[in-house]
Design a protein around this motif. Structure first.
Motif, mmCIF file in Angstrom:
data_model
loop_
_atom_site.group_PDB
_atom_site.id
_atom_site.type_symbol
_atom_site.label_atom_id
_atom_site.label_comp_id
_atom_site.label_asym_id
_atom_site.label_seq_id
_atom_site.Cartn_x
_atom_site.Cartn_y
_atom_site.Cartn_z
ATOM 1 N N UNK A 210 0.933 -1.173 0.203
ATOM 2 C CA UNK A 210 0.066 0.031 -0.039
ATOM 3 C C UNK A 210 0.746 1.286 -0.008
ATOM 4 N N UNK A 211 0.391 2.315 -0.498
ATOM 5 C CA UNK A 211 1.022 3.508 -0.541
ATOM 6 C C UNK A 211 0.019 4.632 0.067
ATOM 7 N N UNK A 212 0.337 5.605 0.600
ATOM 8 C CA UNK A 212 -0.480 6.772 1.063
ATOM 9 C C UNK A 212 -0.036 7.993 0.263
ATOM 10 N N UNK A 213 -1.320 8.587 -0.266
ATOM 11 C CA UNK A 213 -0.917 9.835 -0.975
ATOM 12 C C UNK A 213 -2.010 10.990 -0.437
ATOM 13 N N UNK A 214 -1.627 12.284 -0.614
ATOM 14 C CA UNK A 214 -2.676 13.237 -0.223
ATOM 15 C C UNK A 214 -3.736 13.234 -0.690
ATOM 16 N N UNK A 215 -5.004 13.554 -0.253
ATOM 17 C CA UNK A 215 -6.290 13.549 -0.850
ATOM 18 C C UNK A 215 -6.242 14.950 -1.371
ATOM 19 N N UNK A 216 -5.759 15.244 -2.529
ATOM 20 C CA UNK A 216 -5.616 16.467 -3.160
ATOM 21 C C UNK A 216 -5.160 16.294 -4.372
ATOM 22 N N UNK A 217 -5.177 17.041 -5.372
ATOM 23 C CA UNK A 217 -4.407 16.699 -6.685
ATOM 24 C C UNK A 217 -3.034 17.448 -7.000
ATOM 25 N N UNK A 218 -2.879 18.381 -5.958
ATOM 26 C CA UNK A 218 -1.434 19.008 -5.975
ATOM 27 C C UNK A 218 -0.327 17.978 -5.566
ATOM 28 N N UNK A 219 0.782 17.899 -6.347
ATOM 29 C CA UNK A 219 1.997 17.231 -5.891
ATOM 30 C C UNK A 219 1.645 15.841 -6.832
ATOM 31 N N UNK A 220 0.585 15.126 -6.403
ATOM 32 C CA UNK A 220 0.263 13.807 -7.171
ATOM 33 C C UNK A 220 0.215 13.861 -8.654
ATOM 34 N N UNK A 221 -0.575 15.219 -9.110
ATOM 35 C CA UNK A 221 -0.862 15.004 -10.637
ATOM 36 C C UNK A 221 0.861 15.026 -11.090
ATOM 37 N N UNK B 263 -4.054 4.435 0.277
ATOM 38 C CA UNK B 263 -4.807 5.043 1.248
ATOM 39 C C UNK B 263 -4.377 6.613 1.182
ATOM 40 N N UNK B 264 -5.703 7.270 1.003
ATOM 41 C CA UNK B 264 -5.444 8.941 0.806
ATOM 42 C C UNK B 264 -5.497 9.491 2.161
ATOM 43 N N UNK B 265 -4.575 10.421 2.334
ATOM 44 C CA UNK B 265 -4.637 10.955 3.802
ATOM 45 C C UNK B 265 -4.853 12.368 3.680
ATOM 46 N N UNK B 266 -5.372 13.296 4.562
ATOM 47 C CA UNK B 266 -5.679 14.546 4.801
ATOM 48 C C UNK B 266 -5.036 15.340 5.958
ATOM 49 N N UNK B 267 -4.403 14.542 6.968
ATOM 50 C CA UNK B 267 -3.732 15.225 8.070
ATOM 51 C C UNK B 267 -2.216 14.635 7.861
ATOM 52 N N UNK B 268 -1.273 15.884 8.086
ATOM 53 C CA UNK B 268 0.043 15.353 8.096
ATOM 54 C C UNK B 268 0.575 14.309 8.850
ATOM 55 N N UNK B 269 -0.122 13.741 9.830
ATOM 56 C CA UNK B 269 0.212 12.889 10.869
ATOM 57 C C UNK B 269 -0.095 11.572 10.255
#
Lengths: 367, 552
Positions: free
Chosen positions: A175-186, A225-231
């Motif tokens: 599994x990977x975790x990426x931030x739940x927003x387009x910025x950086x991921x795109x 797994x999409x994250x929304x908090x830095x922790x």
């Protein structure tokens, strides 16, 4: 006459504006509310900035509010209510641009507000390009980058070191975790889909480019797994829930160095971003004077270098870099060993395309 | 009351014959109403503080917030001249607006940029069209390019055109000018600027822009008009006025300077506003930019509501967004579906517990009750995070299953960051809201009914289903309404355990409130959610009857 009416209606403002000029050093407010992110970051600010300042000015009391994550909305609400209770707010650059656009953050003159560098360079040169908005007083450079579980690297395979390893499920299953927003991921997706680094934003401007990025992200979507908090990512890494995940480099630093978890850093294609201060518009003269005095102190060469003692973020002033403690240098995103391949958050691109791409991204995520 | 005997008293002159009257001669009905009204007033006075409190702190802010879903004054307030000009422009022909609209745009944008309002409009319009944000921000920086053309020529002609005082003398009223010259900082407030008589007729554009400048300089900046040189916009306006008007009859202050300029302007180099705006940013020649501005120029808009149902405004009326941008319909449906699932699971799990609570001996029932209430007293965040620990792949449940050998270590169950996780966690969190009303209703059902049914030959199931269950339905109704309405607006739990497929519409509302700052869209989504809840409540009342709901 119409404009005369406007004049009378707002004449109260004239008095306020007049008073601003009359304010001198002697009538500064004795209390200050500073807004930041809480956690290790805020405590590094307290140790490096506010504690020495209060030691010099014992009459000042500083209140810290951990609301930076909601700062933009809260400042707008305060502004509409006409009651600004914050004096200084720590925000990321994209939020600062937004606040400046909305007229919620005060524009300032770097030469006037900020101290000159210890090496004699003017404040404007010392901060250089990092003053990305007329309202923004940068403090640190941080980066969003990847960490991975060293004990989950498959046998016989090198540890991941390239950004495209994130997209390689065959070589690096898990599994990977990426931030739940387009910025950086795109951007990362396009980089790994064969787009040259300098063309990324040109491609991302087009609908086809956006689809291309989403399609590339789609190849790993089931494993993310999409994250929304830095922790989130540090926690997921510590639990062994994920193999690798993106987060702020300071968070990974504390997982690796302070909590001794089997986690490694992958600096490739790290995205630089800034964190810094804004002063809300509409502060009364005495509070403004206090805050300006504090900012001048807290952003001087020594103070910015001091902060790097406590957290692995790079100071925004060029003149602070030589003063950073030697053992911290290797953890800095700006260290030459780590900064081989970097990206700078493209603020103007995202200010324009954020609403549009976000709608597509969220729609893609929800399906 | 002695009113009952009033009929015997001779009728007073305002009472009609045969009508009952009170002792004071008023008709009885009126008298009674009076007494009742007094009582009602007293009751109202007693609840007035609460009513006022609710009105001020709850109803008013919500109404204000919801009203934002249609408010759109920012476009016409920031660009009054351009939007007025656009009202005659036909967006469907494909032609660009004419020069007068560009002129209006330049004036509006210049004043807005000085007051730093243009970027705010840019971010508003960026919700509708990508790129507006930087178009406005960057245009704001280079607006002086057009004005500088005229400013330089005026300055070359006479240095005084670049000085504050000759301008103030030309434009200002003589009395005001005297007051202003006598004014010192210590005096406090500056004398308010007044235009010289006739100036509005003589130089209409210049008067208007100079007045706008004066307000800005005096009020916003607190600067003296005798020290502050006017904007280059004023020079542009002066050029236009002098080209259009005849100033030969003017004999007021600075007449020489004005007449000299009048004689020279016909030889000035000029630039059309359209070309000027094009040079600043060629997007100003884009048809869609103007279309967007025109579409959103009315003071009220249904644009936010259309956005909230995955549609958008176009010149040909509302249209659905492209497939890959639709999200809200899906989220509304999902929110409904999951809230129903959660309500259903709460009934299934809560019913037996409530039955036990109502039928066990007091001591045991009390202990059980504490167990029900205990999670109620624990922080919501703690409970949600606990579910994370329980459900994740390296979590407690998976570990146990692997240890028992029921699940292979390599393919552990995915129970979180999806709909399943949200339903489990929210069912747990909302369960007390189902159990408590059920319990209080079940307590009022006499156990003897069940015994009577059985003694009359009913099986256990028939006795329960035909006798007990119908009496507990009001409790189910109350619990369901509570749980459903609470879950439909839930935010924090889906955010933490919902991943991408388990999030609710409220998560998007939160995003638009706190990140994208698109409060209009958030308000529209909120209004729709509120309407849906009220609609369901109404339907419930029609089908089941709200009188059948019992909370105790």
């Amino acid at each position: 006459m119409k404009f005369k009416k406007t004049l009378m209606a707002t004449s109260a403002l004239t008095v306020a504006a007049g008073a601003a000029f009359a304010a001198s050093h002697s009538d500064m407010a004795d209390s200050m509310t500073i807004v930041s992110w809480g956690g290790a970051y805020q405590s590094s600010q307290q140790k490096a900035y506010s504690e020495p300042y209060v030691a010099m000015h014992p009459e000042v009391s500083v209140t810290w509010d951990e609301s930076s994550a909601e700062a933009v909305a809260k400042l707008r609400a305060m502004n509409e209510a006409g009651n600004i209770t914050w004096d200084l707010v720590d925000v990321v650059a994209a939020d600062a641009i937004r606040l400046c656009d909305e007229g919620l953050a005060m524009e300032y003159d770097p030469e006037e507000l900020l101290a000159a560098g210890d090496d004699g360079s003017s404040a404007e040169d010392d901060f250089g390009d990092l003053i990305v908005s007329d309202c923004y007083i940068p403090q640190i450079v941080y980066s969003t980058t990847f960490g991975y579980r060293t004990d989950m690297v498959p046998e016989g395979v090198d540890a991941p070191s390239q950004i495209c390893d994130v997209f390689d499920l065959e070589k690096y299953p898990g599994k990977r975790s990426l931030e739940k927003r387009p910025i950086n991921n795109m951007e990362w997706a396009l980089l790994c889909d064969g787009v040259a680094k300098e063309d990324v934003y040109d491609v991302l401007e087009t609908a086809e480019g956006q689809d291309q990025a989403l399609a590339k992200l789609g190849t790993i979507k089931d494993e993310v797994i999409w994250w929304s908090a830095g922790a989130d990512t540090p926690q997921l890494l510590a639990d062994g829930e994920i193999f690798m995940g993106s987060t702020y480099n300071g968070r990974l630093y504390s997982v690796i160095v302070e909590q001794n978890q089997p986690v490694g850093m992958m600096w490739d294609a790290q995205v630089f971003d800034l964190d810094g201060w804004i002063i809300p518009t509409g502060l009364p003269a005495d509070r403004l004077a206090r805050v300006q005095d504090f900012v001048k102190f807290a952003t001087d060469t020594q103070r910015l270098a001091d902060q790097a003692k406590y957290i692995s973020y790079g100071p925004a002033r060029a003149s602070s870099a030589p003063l950073v403690p030697e053992d911290m240098k290797q953890h800095m995103p700006t260290d030459p060993a780590n900064a081989g391949n970097t990206f700078l958050y493209n603020y103007s691109f995202w200010a324009d395309y954020r609403d549009d791409i976000d709608a597509k991204f969220q729609s893609w995520l929800a399906k | 009351m002695t009113d009952a005997t009033a009929g015997a008293v001779p009728a007073s002159k305002d009472a009609k014959p045969g009508q009952m009257v009170a002792a004071d001669g008023r008709p009885l009905k009126e008298s009674l109403n009076r007494a009742l009204r007094l009582q009602k007033m007293r009751a109202l006075m007693l609840i007035a503080p609460l009513l006022l409190f609710v009105l001020l702190t709850f109803i008013a802010p919500i109404a204000d917030m919801l009203f934002r879903s249609v408010q759109n004054g920012i476009v016409s307030e920031t660009l009054p001249r351009a939007t007025a000009g656009l009202s005659d422009w036909d967006a469907t022909t494909g032609d660009l607006p004419d020069e007068s609209v560009y002129e209006g745009l330049y004036y509006d944008l210049f004043i807005a940029a000085e007051r730093k309002l243009h970027t705010r409009l840019g971010s508003r319009l960026n919700y509708e069209m990508t790129g507006m944000s930087s178009l406005f921000r960057q245009s704001g920086r280079s607006l002086d390019d057009i004005g500088d053309v005229y400013f330089d020529q005026f300055k070359d002609l006479d240095k005084n055109w670049d000085e504050a005082e000759p301008w103030a003398a030309l434009m200002g009223d003589a009395d005001w000018l005297q007051e202003m010259q006598a004014w010192k900082k210590a005096d406090g407030e500056m004398p308010e600027f007044e235009l010289a008589d006739g100036m509005e007729k003589l130089l209409p554009r210049t008067a208007e822009t100079y007045a706008a400048f004066a307000v800005f300089a005096q009020v916003d900046e607190g600067k003296s008009l005798l020290k502050e040189e006017p904007w280059v916009l004023v020079h542009t306006a002066l050029y236009q006025d002098l080209m259009a008007k005849d100033v030969s009859g003017y004999s007021g202050p600075q007449a020489e300077m004005l007449k000299a300029a009048d004689a020279a302007v016909s030889g000035f180099e000029s630039v059309t506003f359209k070309d000027g705006m094009n040079a600043i940013d060629d997007d100003w020649l884009s048809h869609t930019v103007w279309q967007t501005i025109k579409t959103y120029s009315p003071e009220f808009t249904n644009g936010y509501f259309l956005n909230a149902v995955d549609m958008q405004k176009t010149p040909d009326g509302p249209e659905f967004r492209s497939e890959n941008q639709r999200i809200y319909g899906l989220l509304f449906k999902r929110t409904m579906f999951m809230s129903l699932m959660i309500t259903g699971s709460c009934i299934l799990l809560g019913y037996p517990v409530a039955w036990l609570l109502a039928n066990l001996p007091m001591r045991t029932a009390n202990l059980l009750m504490i167990l029900v209430l205990l999670p109620f007293w624990t922080s919501l965040l703690v409970r949600t995070s606990a579910w994370k620990v329980m459900l994740q792949q390296q979590g407690v449940i998976n570990d146990v299953l692997v240890w028992l050998g029921l699940v292979n270590d390599a393919d552990r169950l995915v129970m979180i960051n999806n709909q399943f996780g949200t339903i489990v966690a929210m069912t747990h969190i909302l369960l007390p809201f189902m159990i408590l009303p059920l319990y209080s209703v079940m307590q009022t059902i006499p156990p003897s009914y069940l015994r009577a049914a059985k003694s009359l030959g009913a099986t256990n199931w028939t006795a329960f289903w035909r006798v007990y269950f119908p009496q507990s339905v009001p409790g189910i109704g109350a619990g369901s309404i509570l749980v459903f309405i609470l879950s439909i607006g839930y935010y924090i739990t889906p955010e933490i355990v919902g991943g991408t497929t388990g999030t609710f519409i409220s998560n998007r509302i939160a995003y638009h409130i706190s990140s994208s700052l698109n409060w209009g869209l958030a308000a529209a989504l909120g209004t729709i959610l509120l309407a849906v809840v009220l609609g369901l409540y109404w339907a419930y009342d029609k089908i089941v009857g709200i009188d059948n709901v019992k909370l105790g």
